[in-house]
Design an enzyme around this catalytic site. Structure first.
Site, PDB file in Angstrom:
ATOM      1  N   ARG A  18       0.877  -1.231  -0.076  1.00 56.50           N
ATOM      2  CA  ARG A  18      -0.108  -0.157   0.156  1.00 56.50           C
ATOM      3  C   ARG A  18       0.727   1.204  -0.037  1.00 56.50           C
ATOM      4  NH1 ARG A  18      -3.546  -1.960   5.020  1.00 56.50           N
ATOM      5  NH2 ARG A  18      -1.862  -3.426   5.052  1.00 56.50           N
ATOM      6  N   GLU A 159      -9.880 -10.091  11.564  1.00 54.91           N
ATOM      7  CA  GLU A 159      -9.505  -9.295  10.541  1.00 54.91           C
ATOM      8  C   GLU A 159     -10.277  -8.725   9.762  1.00 54.91           C
ATOM      9  OE1 GLU A 159      -5.882  -8.382  10.262  1.00 54.91           O
ATOM     10  OE2 GLU A 159      -6.233  -9.414  12.059  1.00 54.91           O
TER      11      GLU A 159
HETATM   12  C1  UD1 Z   1      -1.850  -6.353  11.237  1.00 56.13           C
HETATM   13  C2  UD1 Z   1      -2.784  -7.241  12.081  1.00 56.13           C
HETATM   14  C3  UD1 Z   1      -4.141  -6.594  12.613  1.00 56.13           C
HETATM   15  C4  UD1 Z   1      -3.737  -5.213  13.405  1.00 56.13           C
HETATM   16  C5  UD1 Z   1      -2.480  -4.417  12.605  1.00 56.13           C
HETATM   17  C6  UD1 Z   1      -2.084  -3.340  13.483  1.00 56.13           C
HETATM   18  C7  UD1 Z   1      -2.498  -9.534  11.438  1.00 56.13           C
HETATM   19  C8  UD1 Z   1      -3.036 -10.632  10.554  1.00 56.13           C
HETATM   20  N1  UD1 Z   1      -3.277  -8.432  11.463  1.00 56.13           N
HETATM   21  O1  UD1 Z   1      -2.556  -5.829  10.022  1.00 56.13           O
HETATM   22  O2  UD1 Z   1      -4.847  -7.243  13.509  1.00 56.13           O
HETATM   23  O3  UD1 Z   1      -4.910  -4.445  13.567  1.00 56.13           O
HETATM   24  O4  UD1 Z   1      -1.544  -5.206  11.950  1.00 56.13           O
HETATM   25  O5  UD1 Z   1      -1.205  -2.449  12.979  1.00 56.13           O
HETATM   26  O6  UD1 Z   1      -1.469  -9.689  12.121  1.00 56.13           O
HETATM   27  N2  UD1 Z   1       4.707  -8.896   7.951  1.00 56.13           N
HETATM   28  C9  UD1 Z   1       5.808  -9.942   7.918  1.00 56.13           C
HETATM   29  N3  UD1 Z   1       5.720 -10.792   6.987  1.00 56.13           N
HETATM   30  C10 UD1 Z   1       4.236 -11.007   6.567  1.00 56.13           C
HETATM   31  C11 UD1 Z   1       3.163 -10.447   6.691  1.00 56.13           C
HETATM   32  C12 UD1 Z   1       3.422  -9.326   7.522  1.00 56.13           C
HETATM   33  O7  UD1 Z   1       7.036  -9.731   8.473  1.00 56.13           O
HETATM   34  O8  UD1 Z   1       3.986 -12.293   5.790  1.00 56.13           O
HETATM   35  C13 UD1 Z   1       4.958  -7.969   9.098  1.00 56.13           C
HETATM   36  C14 UD1 Z   1       5.033  -6.485   8.235  1.00 56.13           C
HETATM   37  O9  UD1 Z   1       6.124  -6.120   7.643  1.00 56.13           O
HETATM   38  C15 UD1 Z   1       4.395  -5.692   9.324  1.00 56.13           C
HETATM   39  C16 UD1 Z   1       3.501  -6.542  10.250  1.00 56.13           C
HETATM   40  O10 UD1 Z   1       4.246  -7.820   9.995  1.00 56.13           O
HETATM   41  O11 UD1 Z   1       5.555  -5.108  10.078  1.00 56.13           O
HETATM   42  C17 UD1 Z   1       2.310  -6.476   9.990  1.00 56.13           C
HETATM   43  O12 UD1 Z   1       1.797  -6.786   8.760  1.00 56.13           O
HETATM   44  P1  UD1 Z   1       0.817  -5.628   8.090  1.00 56.13           P
HETATM   45  O13 UD1 Z   1       0.600  -6.349   6.322  1.00 56.13           O
HETATM   46  O14 UD1 Z   1       1.019  -4.384   7.932  1.00 56.13           O
HETATM   47  O15 UD1 Z   1      -0.435  -6.216   8.571  1.00 56.13           O
HETATM   48  P2  UD1 Z   1      -1.903  -5.185   8.683  1.00 56.13           P
HETATM   49  O16 UD1 Z   1      -2.869  -5.469   7.881  1.00 56.13           O
HETATM   50  O17 UD1 Z   1      -1.505  -3.703   9.223  1.00 56.13           O
HETATM   51 MG    MG Z   2       0.414  -2.786   9.137  1.00 61.39          MG
END
Ligand code: UD1
Ligand code: MG
Length: 448
Positions: A18, A159
């Protein structure tokens, strides 16, 4: 690690789609430092004993940003971005079998405060198996919603994409900060997380419902919305920047600096401003700036990696680049650029000047429009201006060159040879005079 020492795993492997960027999301800067660095600093300030980071394949710059804080910090690679639970699994060598608590932090929540991690730690020490930091969101879109039972106990996280209309109306959200009582609790829960959801991802947030089903003690602690903002888009990055700037301004004012119009002053995470410093409106502080007590910074200055000594006066419109080091009581005025140069006590560079790779002795005066010609197209060279020297206006000092102590350079000179102490050097062509010429000229012109 001892029984109660805590491991924090910072997730930073997400692509940050995003953000519409070629840079990994956690490397975008907030107050002059990558998002990730703010999260690591919060963990350190909560005295978390061990920290590790999970990055995506090829995210070498993320790994080196993390190691910049601690060269021994373990970095794990999540081969494919299959969700937050999968990301945690990538770090299993760090937590499998450890007896102490494990805290998961997201690399994209840079406003997190160390105290909040401390509260999470305390709840785990009291006996909770799983603790989530929740917050009331004014705009909950995009966050996981916290599901509570009638007694207010946390029973699950939904979610956004999987939520019913009713669940979407919930404003109590998941900050993403989650703690587990031990490496074993985390390992057991991760093994049971599937990917049967709208995104087909392994959600760490599913651990809550699984923990409930297994009879574990799950708890929610409320955090402040201003510290759990997740940065997923440029608009959220700007919101986080505004919040961080507010905090940094409050901090320097609390420490005794006057910001005449705080909302127009931009600070970096590491800006240090002493007591009784006055900062006029519209000043930018990049990383690595130190301002000592009693200095005055006039409007429209731009500083990066610069040191301003006690009671110095700078600006308006001054640019201090890396390595600018101004001694006590120095003066740097309007439209002056200084790079990799030292000004000793009381030296003055007041107008329209470029000073690069130069040392200026105590109380020397550099006149308007002086240029140190430090670059020959291939290499940089140094200029040395001795104590008490006087550089006349509109002079060029062609480096390498030394102006001796107390020497004078006549205005408009191009100095390419060293000037001995107390000498006058001058390269001006002799002045020609034609008495009465101007009057005759005017007469001729008006006759036409
Ligand atoms: C996530 C949470 C959501 C919360 C929000 C808060 C989950 C499923 N959802 O959503 O409940 O309200 O954060 O900000 O956890 N990342 C990885 N590997 C992956 C996916 C993500 O390392 O495969 C890391 C990203 O770099 C990031 C963090 O995990 O730092 C969160 O991932 P992001 O995709 O931002 O999740 P949100 O949709 O924001
Ligand atoms: Mg996030």
């Amino acid at each position: 690690m001892t029984q109660n020492s805590v491991l924090a795993i910072v997730l930073a492997a997400g692509k940050g789609t995003r953000m519409k960027s070629d840079i990994p999301k956690v490397m975008h800067a907030l107050a002059g430092a990558p998002l990730l660095v703010h999260v690591l600093a919060a963990a350190k300030s909560a005295s978390v004993e061990e920290i590790c980071v999970v990055v995506g394949p090829g995210m070498d710059e993320v790994a080196s940003a993390a190691r910049g804080l601690d060269p021994a910090l373990p970095v794990f690679v999540q081969p494919e971005q299959r969700g937050t639970a999968d990301a945690v699994k990538a770090a299993q060598d760090a937590f499998a079998g450890i007896a102490g608590p494990v805290i998961i932090l997201y690399g994209d929540t840079p406003l997190l405060r160390g105290e909040t991690i401390g509260r999470l730690r305390a709840a785990l020490a009291e006996g909770a198996d799983l603790v989530v930091i929740g917050f009331e969101a004014q705009e909950p879109t995009g966050y996981g919603r916290l599901l509570l039972d009638e007694s207010g106990t946390l029973i699950g996280i939904r979610e956004e994409k999987d939520a019913s209309a009713e669940e979407r109306a919930i404003t109590l959200c998941n900050s993403g900060i989650m703690g587990f009582s031990s490496g074993k609790t985390l390992t057991d829960l991760l093994a049971r997380i599937g990917n049967a959801n709208a995104k087909g991802e392994f959600y760490l947030t599913d651990a809550v419902a699984l923990a409930r089903a297994g009879g574990l003690d799950t708890r929610m602690l409320r955090g402040q919305a201003d510290e759990v903002l997740g940065v997923n888009s440029r608009a959220e990055l700007a919101q986080a920047e505004a919040a961080m700037q507010g905090r940094l301004r409050d901090k320097v004012m609390a420490e005794g600096a006057t910001l005449v119009a705080p909302e127009t002053v931009f600070l970096s995470h590491d800006t240090r401003i002493g007591r009784d410093v006055i900062v006029e409106p519209n000043v930018f502080f990049g990383p690595g700036v130190v301002i000592e007590d009693g200095a005055i910074i006039h409007s429209f200055c731009h500083f990066v990696e610069a040191h301003i000594g006690p009671c110095a006066e700078v600006g308006p419109y001054a640019r201090l680049r890396p390595g600018a080091d101004l001694g006590p009581d120095t003066k740097v005025g309007n439209f002056v650029e200084i790079k990799k140069s030292q000004l000793a006590e009381g030296a003055k560079v007041n107008h329209l000047t470029y000073i690069g790779d130069t040392s200026i002795g105590a109380r020397a005066n550099v006149g308007a429009g002086t240029i140190t010609c430090n670059y020959d197209g291939i290499a940089k060279h140094r200029t040395e201006i001795g104590a008490g020297a006087f550089i006349g206006s509109n002079s060029s000092l062609v480096a390498p060159v030394k102006i001796g102590e107390g020497a004078y350079v006549g205005s408009g000179s191009v100095i390419s040879k060293d000037v001995p102490p107390d000498a006058l050097a001058l390269t001006r062509s002799p002045q020609e005079e034609r008495p009465g010429w101007a009057a005759r000229f005017r007469k001729r012109q008006t006759r036409k």
